[in-house]
Design an enzyme around this catalytic site. Structure first.
Site, PDB file in Angstrom:
ATOM      1  N   CYS A  29       0.855  -1.182   0.000  1.00  6.82           N
ATOM      2  CA  CYS A  29       0.000   0.000   0.000  1.00  6.82           C
ATOM      3  C   CYS A  29       0.893   1.234   0.000  1.00  6.82           C
ATOM      4  CB  CYS A  29      -0.942   0.028   1.205  1.00  6.82           C
ATOM      5  SG  CYS A  29      -0.075   0.087   2.799  1.00  6.82           S
ATOM      6  N   CYS A  32       3.365   1.948   2.842  1.00 10.15           N
ATOM      7  CA  CYS A  32       4.675   1.283   2.780  1.00 10.15           C
ATOM      8  C   CYS A  32       5.684   2.187   2.083  1.00 10.15           C
ATOM      9  CB  CYS A  32       4.569  -0.044   2.028  1.00 10.15           C
ATOM     10  SG  CYS A  32       3.484  -1.278   2.789  1.00 10.15           S
ATOM     11  N   ASP A 458      -1.725  19.356 -27.414  1.00  6.59           N
ATOM     12  CA  ASP A 458      -0.800  19.271 -28.530  1.00  6.59           C
ATOM     13  C   ASP A 458      -1.586  19.511 -29.814  1.00  6.59           C
ATOM     14  OD1 ASP A 458       1.572  18.448 -30.099  1.00  6.59           O
ATOM     15  OD2 ASP A 458       0.344  16.687 -30.541  1.00  6.59           O
TER      16      ASP A 458
END
Length: 791
Positions: A29, A32, A458
């Site tokens: 997760c 961590c 773009d």
């Protein structure tokens, strides 16, 4: 007795910095990742960014640090670093890529196996436990037999992560899942072995209030709670792992754009060698249709070089001796001899690859709400369960009643609904998105869509079609009236017929646009051409029906056909088109320049509507392009973008700078692009949207992929993502509200653990039902293409 681990003590070397990319295994997760990042940043002189989504860390440290020092620090937290890959790439890059992907593939396959086995075993346990009519003699022992592999084998990664985190004083969702399901399983095992629950005629009474007294121990087991919760959590993690499998695909696709081998000139002869063996100063040959092997400048020959793979712009650039060329560009014309000026990691293609990597590694790690809250929620629930046990015992209640209440607290707090809140909404949202032409890569993408206030578009391939087409035919004023008094119509047709035939013999994209446009307008085949010749950078000539026809620059055409000059009116008309960024080529025969062809990239039919709808969502559209200012402004005018929001003449690395500058000014930026040149900007933006018609690199560097290549789909993507995020947050709110309301009831002894399990199941049904509402999502416009791939 364990020894105390000390951090590496190393002398500091002033001014010398090294960097590492550390692939980290064992993170379950985002908390961590946060723990690893904090630990690494405590080292003197170390700066680390740990990304749970990419399962890696980008670390910079004084040169006196070694990789082993950093690996040891990560290992001290119970995680591991993937062994360092060889620095020299093999001649077959795919071999290295497959080895790099193997751990991710193995993890995905392992979760899939655990999930499938858990589903098969859990369904009968759930039905037997929740429907009393299905309970037969010794059914509870069958349930124990089916549940045990789920709790022990399928949930082993969860139990392992829980133990690792507890050894380091941390609690995550793994902790609550492991403790809750473990308590339910162990309680059930105790009841089956030592109480009346193990009797062959045992039945599970379905009562709302827990039975008081010693007989309570003999009627209730909670195997279905343990099995179902684990199955749902494993399933959610498998779906998440599938979304993360392609984490390295962007760089793989980018590296595959380059040439694999090259014809180098040595001792006057061509010698084919792997591109990795090129050194600065080598001269190599690039034939028509081949890729330029590395950055360099032209030593011999003239040609047109197609840079669209790198720049996204559709018009090839004419090059001659002394001009620079970029590795990865395609030679669209004559034979070139190029002298290498940059090789390996110094090339433009390699630099773009590093930009993509840096941008992905530097992205802020979006902390999932459930994981953030669980850091507090988990220990609080465990303490409440222990407090419930203690209070009941202190008040003189039987031990089994006290234990029943405390188990009810743990069971009612089991994060079944929390575990489903994100993956179910994401699965339904992404499934609906796929029907609409939108691919959402993961839950961490969605939060950005809510905050985005600026969208960078773009130009080429995104707002425009990205290919050259014939948009207008100009007939010289002096030629009007010719053609049997047909008002110039006859001249126009002959202009298309003859010039189109000559251009059809050329491979240049502009010539192709003229030839294709001529065939479409005439609705007939073009005549044959004799004596075709190409003068690089100027034009082409050929004989059509016995007449010499020239197409190209006005002076070139005039010289070839013997015209004294070009009609000023024709030149003026052509110049006006060139001011708008369009390309104009002239054609003539029999002593006169007869007309000209206007070729340009065209705006997609839906782009103007899309820009208007983006404004309606509260977004500021900005047009970003490597094309020239006049062309960019003409497109902006057509689609409704303010000229003040047009940024033209930018190189790929400058696109990243533009995105970062907007972010520094306080904007939350979305980027829509389709080319390699957009990849780094897509990864740098807070939200990257790639056209599915674009390059693999752009798609892999983005957060959302627009399958149909239609800018309107970008609007759909943002609307759907915002709706999906709102659904996830609603799911999480009700899941937590359910826990907060139910835990005191359970602690007070008013909740049968069986009812707690049922309530937990109901909360899951509610979350799933809420998520399924996304199947009815429809954009605020008709979807003509829904259910098909065509228009």
């Amino acid at each position: 007795m364990s020894t105390t681990r000390t951090e590496p003590v190393v002398p500091q070397v002033e001014g010398v910095i090294k960097s590492w990319d550390l692939p980290i295994e064992g993170m379950t997760c985002s908390s961590c990742a946060a723990r690893i990042e904090r630990k690494l940043n405590k080292l003197d002189g170390v700066e680390a960014s740990v990304n749970y989504a990419t399962e890696g860390a980008r670390v910079t440290a004084p040169a006196s640090f070694s990789r082993d020092d950093l690996v040891a620090t990560v290992a001290s937290l119970g995680f591991s670093v993937t062994p360092e890959a060889p620095k020299v790439r093999t001649t077959s890059p795919n071999d290295g890529d497959s080895r790099a992907k193997a751990p991710a593939d193995d993890a995905d396959l392992d979760l899939r196996h655990r999930f499938i086995v858990s589903v098969i075993l859990s369904i009968p346990v759930f039905l037997l436990s929740m429907i009393p009519a299905l309970q037969f003699d010794n059914w509870q022992w069958i349930s124990l037999t089916l549940t045990s592999p789920v709790v022990v084998w399928a949930a082993w990664p969860i139990h392992k992560a829980t133990w690792t985190n507890l050894r380091h004083g941390a609690a995550t969702m793994d902790t609550l899942i492991s403790v809750g399901t473990g308590a339910a399983y162990l309680w059930s095992l105790y009841a089956l072995l030592f109480t009346a629950a193990g009797n062959n005629d045992m039945r599970m009474d379905f009562t709302f209030m827990p039975a008081q007294g010693h007989h309570a121990m003999g009627s209730e087991i909670y195997l279905e709670t343990a099995a179902v919760v684990i199955t749902l959590i494993i399933g959610g993690r498998w779906f998440e792992a599938r979304a993360k499998r392609q984490s390295g695909a962007a760089l793989k696709a980018l590296m595959e754009l380059g040439a694999k081998d090259v014809a180098v000139l040595r001792n006057g002869r061509e010698e084919r060698i792997p591109v990795e063996q090129l050194v600065v100063g080598d001269r190599f040959v690039v034939r028509p249709g081949e890729k330029v092997a590395t950055d360099g400048h032209v030593a011999e020959g003239t040609s047109a070089v197609d840079n669209s793979l790198l720049t996204g712009e559709p018009v090839p650039v004419s090059v001659a001796p002394g001009d620079d060329v970029t590795g990865g560009a395609v030679n669209a014309g004559g034979r070139l001899v190029v002298e290498a000026t940059r090789v390996g990691a110094d090339t433009a293609l390699a630099r773009i690859g590093r930009m993509v990597t840096d941008a992905q590694s530097g992205k802020a790690d979006v902390q999932r709400l459930a994981d953030r809250v669980s850091a507090i929620f988990v220990p609080v629930v465990v303490l409440l369960a222990l407090a419930t046990l203690g209070v009941w015992l202190a008040l003189g209640n039987p031990a089994q009643d006290a234990f029943t209440a405390s188990v009810a607290v743990l069971i009612i707090a089991c994060p079944c609904a929390l575990g489903l809140a994100t993956p179910t909404a994401l699965l339904v949202g992404t499934g609906r998105g796929a029907q609409l032409g939108v691919l959402i890569k993961g839950p961490e993408v969605l939060e950005s869509t809510r905050k985005v206030d600026t969208i960078v578009l773009d130009k080429t391939g995104t707002v425009t079609a990205g290919r050259m087409v014939l948009t207008e035919v100009l007939v010289a004023p002096a030629a009007e009236g010719e053609g049997n008094g047909n008002g110039g119509v006859g001249v126009r047709a002959e202009l298309l017929r003859r010039a189109g035939a000559v251009e059809d013999a050329s491979e240049h994209p502009i010539a192709t646009a003229v030839a294709v446009g001529a065939v479409q307008e005439l609705d007939a085949d073009l005549p044959a051409v004799d004596g075709f010749a190409n003068t690089q950078g100027l034009g082409v000539v050929g004989t059509v029906d016995g007449v010499l026809v020239a197409v190209g620059r006005p002076q070139f055409v005039a010289d070839q056909v013997g015209a004294p000059d070009t009609d000023p009116g024709l030149i003026e008309a052509g110049t006006e088109h060139q001011k708008l960024g369009r390309t104009v080529v002239y054609a003539g025969w029999d002593g006169a320049v007869r007309g000209a062809f206007v070729v340009s990239d065209t705006v997609k039919p839906t782009s103007a509507e899309a820009v208007a709808r983006l404004r309606g969502l509260g977004l500021r559209p900005i047009l970003l392009t490597g094309d020239n200012e006049p062309a960019a402004r003409a497109v902006a005018t057509e689609v409704g973008i303010d000229h003040a929001d047009v940024i033209a003449d930018v190189m790929p690395e400058q696109k990243v700078d533009v995105v970062r500058r907007l972010q520094e000014e306080g904007a939350v930026v979305a980027m829509v692009g389709d080319g390699v040149n957009d990849a780094a900007a897509l990864a740098t933006a807070d939200l990257g949207l790639a056209m599915g018609t674009g390059t693999d690199v752009a798609i892999e560097a983005s957060d959302l992929t627009l399958v149909r290549g239609d800018l309107l789909v970008a609007v759909d993507a943002i609307e759907l993502s915002r709706r999906t995020l709102a659904t996830i947050k609603g799911n999480l709110f009700w899941a937590f509200a359910y826990n907060i309301a139910a835990i005191p009831v359970a602690a007070a002894g008013f909740l049968n653990p069986m009812i707690a399990g049922a309530a937990m199941a109901f909360s899951s049904v509610f979350v799933v039902s809420n998520s399924l509402r996304l199947r009815r999502f429809r954009p605020n416009r008709p979807i003509a293409t829904e259910g098909s791939t065509g228009r």
